[in-house]
Structures are given as C-alpha cells and as structure tokens.
Write a protein that holds these residues in place. Structure first.
Motif, PDB file in Angstrom:
ATOM      1  N   ALA A  59       0.827  -1.207   0.000  1.00 10.33           N
ATOM      2  CA  ALA A  59       0.000   0.000   0.000  1.00 10.33           C
ATOM      3  C   ALA A  59       0.866   1.264   0.000  1.00 10.33           C
ATOM      4  CB  ALA A  59      -0.941  -0.007   1.199  1.00 10.33           C
ATOM      5  N   LEU A  60       1.914   1.265   0.822  1.00 15.07           N
ATOM      6  CA  LEU A  60       2.821   2.420   0.840  1.00 15.07           C
ATOM      7  C   LEU A  60       3.530   2.592  -0.499  1.00 15.07           C
ATOM      8  CD1 LEU A  60       4.387   2.141   4.408  1.00 15.07           C
ATOM      9  CD2 LEU A  60       2.781   3.882   3.577  1.00 15.07           C
ATOM     10  N   ALA A  61       3.934   1.481  -1.099  1.00 18.70           N
ATOM     11  CA  ALA A  61       4.622   1.550  -2.394  1.00 18.70           C
ATOM     12  C   ALA A  61       3.683   2.072  -3.480  1.00 18.70           C
ATOM     13  CB  ALA A  61       5.169   0.181  -2.778  1.00 18.70           C
ATOM     14  N   GLU A  62       2.461   1.584  -3.494  1.00 19.31           N
ATOM     15  CA  GLU A  62       1.512   2.028  -4.512  1.00 19.31           C
ATOM     16  C   GLU A  62       1.194   3.512  -4.353  1.00 19.31           C
ATOM     17  OE1 GLU A  62       0.421   0.246  -7.210  1.00 19.31           O
ATOM     18  OE2 GLU A  62       1.876  -1.218  -6.506  1.00 19.31           O
ATOM     19  N   THR A  63       1.034   3.951  -3.123  1.00 21.17           N
ATOM     20  CA  THR A  63       0.783   5.374  -2.877  1.00 21.17           C
ATOM     21  C   THR A  63       2.017   6.201  -3.197  1.00 21.17           C
ATOM     22  OG1 THR A  63      -0.764   4.782  -1.117  1.00 21.17           O
ATOM     23  CG2 THR A  63       0.054   7.046  -1.134  1.00 21.17           C
ATOM     24  N   GLY A  64       3.166   5.733  -2.749  1.00 23.76           N
ATOM     25  CA  GLY A  64       4.419   6.461  -2.973  1.00 23.76           C
ATOM     26  C   GLY A  64       4.768   6.617  -4.436  1.00 23.76           C
ATOM     27  N   GLN A  65       4.504   5.595  -5.221  1.00 23.90           N
ATOM     28  CA  GLN A  65       4.840   5.695  -6.641  1.00 23.90           C
ATOM     29  C   GLN A  65       4.043   6.802  -7.309  1.00 23.90           C
ATOM     30  OE1 GLN A  65       3.532   3.126  -9.580  1.00 23.90           O
ATOM     31  NE2 GLN A  65       1.578   2.666  -8.633  1.00 23.90           N
ATOM     32  N   TRP A  66       2.767   6.931  -6.980  1.00 20.58           N
ATOM     33  CA  TRP A  66       1.949   7.988  -7.583  1.00 20.58           C
ATOM     34  C   TRP A  66       2.412   9.372  -7.134  1.00 20.58           C
ATOM     35  CZ3 TRP A  66      -0.894   7.153 -11.634  1.00 20.58           C
ATOM     36  CH2 TRP A  66      -1.386   5.877 -11.876  1.00 20.58           C
ATOM     37  N   LEU A  67       2.719   9.486  -5.856  1.00 21.05           N
ATOM     38  CA  LEU A  67       3.153  10.783  -5.335  1.00 21.05           C
ATOM     39  C   LEU A  67       4.496  11.209  -5.919  1.00 21.05           C
ATOM     40  CD1 LEU A  67       2.122  10.397  -1.586  1.00 21.05           C
ATOM     41  CD2 LEU A  67       0.944  11.707  -3.378  1.00 21.05           C
TER      42      LEU A  67
END
Length: 160
Positions: A59-67
């Motif tokens: 979840a952190l990776a998926e959010t971080g990639q977009w940001l």
C-alpha cells in the motif's frame, strides 16, 4: 501449507516481482495475493502478521509511486493527458513489438505529443526524459514494496 504449496506461492511471488519490472502484470497485486493465499492456508497469528506487513508495504509503495512520479512529472510540466496517450501507445506497442515495444511506443508517444503541443524538439525531448525517469521511479518504488512484502513472507515461512 505443504512444501509444494509454499513453492508455488514463491513462484507466484517471483512472477509478480518480474511483472513489476517488465510492467506487464500487476506485480504487487500478484505478490500480495500470493501472500494472502499462503496466510489463509497456513493460518495463525504469525502468518496474518506477515500478510499485514506485506499489505502495508505494498500500500505504501503504490501510494508512494503515484506521489513521487506525479511530482516529478509536474516539475517537468508534462500533463496527464500526454501520459494517458503515451500509456495507450505503450500498450499497443507491447503487442506490436513484444516487451520492448511497451517502452519504445511509450517514449515515442510522449515525444510526439509534446512536440505537437509545445512545437519545440528540445522541450519535447526534455519531457520524454522526464516521463522515462518517472517510469523508473515508479518501477523502483513498486519493486521496493514488493521486495519488502517478499521478505515478510520469507520471515513468515521461517517462523511458521
């Protein structure tokens, strides 16, 4: 879970990690789904804690990639419409020239769209480089999340 089952889960995780790099499969979904199946079949607190750690990492990776990638693209002033067109071109390119076509058509589309939009080859090339860097950022962040999830699963294998 049997040894064969654990091997199959490990293979599915490996395919997911490759999918992250190649950007053909939904890699982290496959990694997390495999760990979920393992936790479900294995059962127990340790298995579910490992799944929870993996889920948070993904979840952190998926959010971080977009940001991170989005911020990079905003700095380069590349609009989302250019990326959407390039994404469709990349998908078409994957089928025209398997695997390599995804990247070639994506980069080519960014260049052509930005060239048409800005009427300046140097600026279009700068936008293309920025889009490719954002793609690498996305792959790196997703891969980091997938690897953390994989390590959580390995720890779970040892503990259970």
């Amino acid at each position: 879970m049997s040894v064969l089952g654990e091997v199959l889960v490990g293979l599915a995780i490996a395919v997911g990690l490759v999918g992250i790099v190649v950007q053909v499969l939904p890699g982290n979904v496959l990694v997390l789904g495999s760990i979920l199946v393992w936790a479900w079949v294995t059962g127990g607190t340790a298995a579910w804690v490992c799944f929870a750690v993996a889920a948070v990492a993904v979840a952190l990776a998926e959010t971080g990639q977009w940001l991170l990638a989005g911020r990079h693209m905003r700095r380069a002033e590349v609009p989302w419409s250019t990326l959407a067109i390039a994404g469709v071109a990349g998908i078409v390119g994957f089928f025209v020239v398997p695997v390599v076509g995804l990247f070639l058509f994506f980069a080519g589309a960014v260049y052509l769209v930005e060239l048409a939009r800005r009427r300046n080859a140097a600026v279009a090339w700068t936008a293309t480089r920025a889009a490719l860097k954002a793609t690498l950022i996305t792959i790196g962040v997703q891969l980091a999340g997938g690897l953390v999830a994989t390590v959580a699963w390995v720890v779970g294998l040892v503990v259970t």
